[in-house]
Each structure stands twice: as C-alpha cells, then as structure tokens.
Scaffold this motif. Structure first.
Motif, PDB file in Angstrom:
ATOM      1  N   UNK A  40       0.871  -1.171   0.000  1.00 29.94           N
ATOM      2  CA  UNK A  40       0.000   0.000   0.000  1.00 29.94           C
ATOM      3  C   UNK A  40       0.905   1.216   0.000  1.00 29.94           C
ATOM      4  N   UNK A  41       0.736   2.073  -0.990  1.00 29.05           N
ATOM      5  CA  UNK A  41       1.507   3.301  -1.094  1.00 29.05           C
ATOM      6  C   UNK A  41       0.633   4.440  -0.604  1.00 29.05           C
ATOM      7  N   UNK A  42       1.146   5.266   0.312  1.00 34.64           N
ATOM      8  CA  UNK A  42       0.429   6.445   0.778  1.00 34.64           C
ATOM      9  C   UNK A  42       1.200   7.646   0.263  1.00 34.64           C
ATOM     10  N   UNK A  43       0.562   8.441  -0.576  1.00 33.80           N
ATOM     11  CA  UNK A  43       1.220   9.588  -1.186  1.00 33.80           C
ATOM     12  C   UNK A  43       0.368  10.828  -1.100  1.00 33.80           C
ATOM     13  N   UNK A  44       0.881  11.904  -1.703  1.00 36.58           N
ATOM     14  CA  UNK A  44       0.125  13.151  -1.677  1.00 36.58           C
ATOM     15  C   UNK A  44       0.018  13.795  -3.052  1.00 36.58           C
ATOM     16  N   UNK A  45       0.538  13.130  -4.070  1.00 36.64           N
ATOM     17  CA  UNK A  45       0.554  13.718  -5.399  1.00 36.64           C
ATOM     18  C   UNK A  45       0.018  12.717  -6.420  1.00 36.64           C
ATOM     19  N   UNK A  46      -1.238  12.880  -6.850  1.00 39.52           N
ATOM     20  CA  UNK A  46      -1.806  11.922  -7.803  1.00 39.52           C
ATOM     21  C   UNK A  46      -1.019  11.834  -9.107  1.00 39.52           C
ATOM     22  N   UNK A  47      -0.485  12.951  -9.570  1.00 39.58           N
ATOM     23  CA  UNK A  47       0.226  12.931 -10.853  1.00 39.58           C
ATOM     24  C   UNK A  47       1.529  12.132 -10.754  1.00 39.58           C
ATOM     25  N   UNK A  48       2.220  12.196  -9.655  1.00 38.49           N
ATOM     26  CA  UNK A  48       3.495  11.482  -9.527  1.00 38.49           C
ATOM     27  C   UNK A  48       3.327  10.188  -8.743  1.00 38.49           C
ATOM     28  N   UNK A  49       2.907  10.287  -7.490  1.00 38.08           N
ATOM     29  CA  UNK A  49       2.841   9.100  -6.628  1.00 38.08           C
ATOM     30  C   UNK A  49       1.958   8.009  -7.213  1.00 38.08           C
ATOM     31  N   UNK A  50       0.775   8.381  -7.647  1.00 37.76           N
ATOM     32  CA  UNK A  50      -0.163   7.397  -8.179  1.00 37.76           C
ATOM     33  C   UNK A  50       0.362   6.791  -9.475  1.00 37.76           C
ATOM     34  N   UNK A  51       0.789   7.628 -10.381  1.00 36.12           N
ATOM     35  CA  UNK A  51       1.247   7.132 -11.687  1.00 36.12           C
ATOM     36  C   UNK A  51       2.474   6.240 -11.551  1.00 36.12           C
ATOM     37  N   UNK A  59      -1.240  -1.320  -6.883  1.00 33.41           N
ATOM     38  CA  UNK A  59      -2.593  -0.862  -7.164  1.00 33.41           C
ATOM     39  C   UNK A  59      -3.233  -0.108  -6.003  1.00 33.41           C
ATOM     40  N   UNK A  60      -2.751  -0.326  -4.779  1.00 33.81           N
ATOM     41  CA  UNK A  60      -3.352   0.311  -3.618  1.00 33.81           C
ATOM     42  C   UNK A  60      -2.568   1.572  -3.281  1.00 33.81           C
ATOM     43  N   UNK A  61      -3.006   2.697  -3.841  1.00 29.46           N
ATOM     44  CA  UNK A  61      -2.356   3.978  -3.612  1.00 29.46           C
ATOM     45  C   UNK A  61      -3.365   4.893  -2.922  1.00 29.46           C
ATOM     46  N   UNK A  62      -3.033   5.313  -1.707  1.00 30.96           N
ATOM     47  CA  UNK A  62      -3.920   6.145  -0.898  1.00 30.96           C
ATOM     48  C   UNK A  62      -3.442   7.589  -0.969  1.00 30.96           C
ATOM     49  N   UNK A  63      -4.380   8.485  -1.242  1.00 29.31           N
ATOM     50  CA  UNK A  63      -4.085   9.910  -1.356  1.00 29.31           C
ATOM     51  C   UNK A  63      -5.111  10.707  -0.564  1.00 29.31           C
ATOM     52  N   UNK A  64      -4.684  11.716   0.185  1.00 28.78           N
ATOM     53  CA  UNK A  64      -5.650  12.520   0.946  1.00 28.78           C
ATOM     54  C   UNK A  64      -6.387  13.526   0.062  1.00 28.78           C
ATOM     55  N   UNK A  65      -7.664  13.680   0.351  1.00 34.46           N
ATOM     56  CA  UNK A  65      -8.488  14.707  -0.306  1.00 34.46           C
ATOM     57  C   UNK A  65      -9.569  15.099   0.703  1.00 34.46           C
ATOM     58  N   UNK A  70     -17.257  11.436   1.298  1.00 35.06           N
ATOM     59  CA  UNK A  70     -17.129  10.074   1.801  1.00 35.06           C
ATOM     60  C   UNK A  70     -15.781   9.904   2.517  1.00 35.06           C
ATOM     61  N   UNK A  71     -15.714   8.980   3.484  1.00 32.50           N
ATOM     62  CA  UNK A  71     -14.430   8.734   4.151  1.00 32.50           C
ATOM     63  C   UNK A  71     -13.345   8.256   3.173  1.00 32.50           C
ATOM     64  N   UNK A  85      -6.072  10.971   6.680  1.00 33.19           N
ATOM     65  CA  UNK A  85      -5.147   9.842   6.838  1.00 33.19           C
ATOM     66  C   UNK A  85      -5.417   9.070   8.123  1.00 33.19           C
ATOM     67  N   UNK A  86      -6.177   9.657   9.044  1.00 33.25           N
ATOM     68  CA  UNK A  86      -6.525   8.974  10.285  1.00 33.25           C
ATOM     69  C   UNK A  86      -7.355   7.716  10.035  1.00 33.25           C
ATOM     70  N   UNK A  87      -8.033   7.630   8.886  1.00 37.22           N
ATOM     71  CA  UNK A  87      -8.850   6.449   8.609  1.00 37.22           C
ATOM     72  C   UNK A  87      -8.062   5.336   7.911  1.00 37.22           C
TER      73      UNK A  87
END
Length: 97
Positions: A40-51, A59-65, A70-71, A85-87
């Motif tokens: 599980x990757x936890x990142x903050x940049x959809x353009x870089x971290x996710x890609x 496939x499991x990339x978590x990003x805060x929004x 929704x949670x 990120x607390x969830x």
C-alpha cells in the motif's frame, strides 16, 4: 508496532533519486522482496505518486483529499482517496477482509 507496516523508509533510502520516478517503486519492491499486490503506497501527489506506483504494479495507492464527502472512495484513475489519513488503519483492516 503497527499490524500493517513491516517497514517505513524514505525515498533516498531506496533509490538515489528519491521517489520522484518509477525507478523508486521497482527498487522498493526489490528491497522488501514482495509482490506489488501486497503493498500500500500512501502519497500526496496523484500525478506522480499514483502514476509511478501503478507503473510498478502497486494498485493500492492512498491519497488525501479532505473536501470529499465520503471517508474513502476509489476514483477512475485507480487512486484510493481518503478524507483523512486517520482512517487509513480502518481502511487497511477493511481491505484485509
């Protein structure tokens, strides 16, 4: 002592150029000797971290929004967006089931 994390480390500890490219994620998977389906990757940049993570098969990339109602939701780009990120521990427990 988290039941979810075997190791935590920063970009330069894995790859000389840090996590700013797909090389990092391939080096990470090699370093921890695991299949990308178990990461599980936890990142903050959809353009870089996710890609970059998805290019390595993670496939499991978590990003805060924070503004989403929704949670957590899975978007068309494949990112798992959370309002806090607390969830993340709750989300990980749900995904293990």
């Amino acid at each position: 002592g988290s039941p979810f994390f075997a190791e935590l480390f920063g970009g330069a500890q894995v790859s000389p150029e840090g996590k700013s490219g797909p090389t990092f994620y391939h080096a990470l998977l090699k370093r921890i000797d695991t299949d990308p389906r178990h990461v599980v990757m936890i990142g903050d940049n959809p353009q870089a971290d996710l890609a970059y993570a998805k290019a390595a098969g993670i496939e499991q990339v978590i990003l805060p929004r924070r503004e989403q109602p929704q949670p957590w939701i899975v978007e068309e780009d494949g990112g798992i967006y959370v309002d806090s990120l607390a969830i993340v521990p709750e989300f990980l427990e749900f995904r293990r089931c």
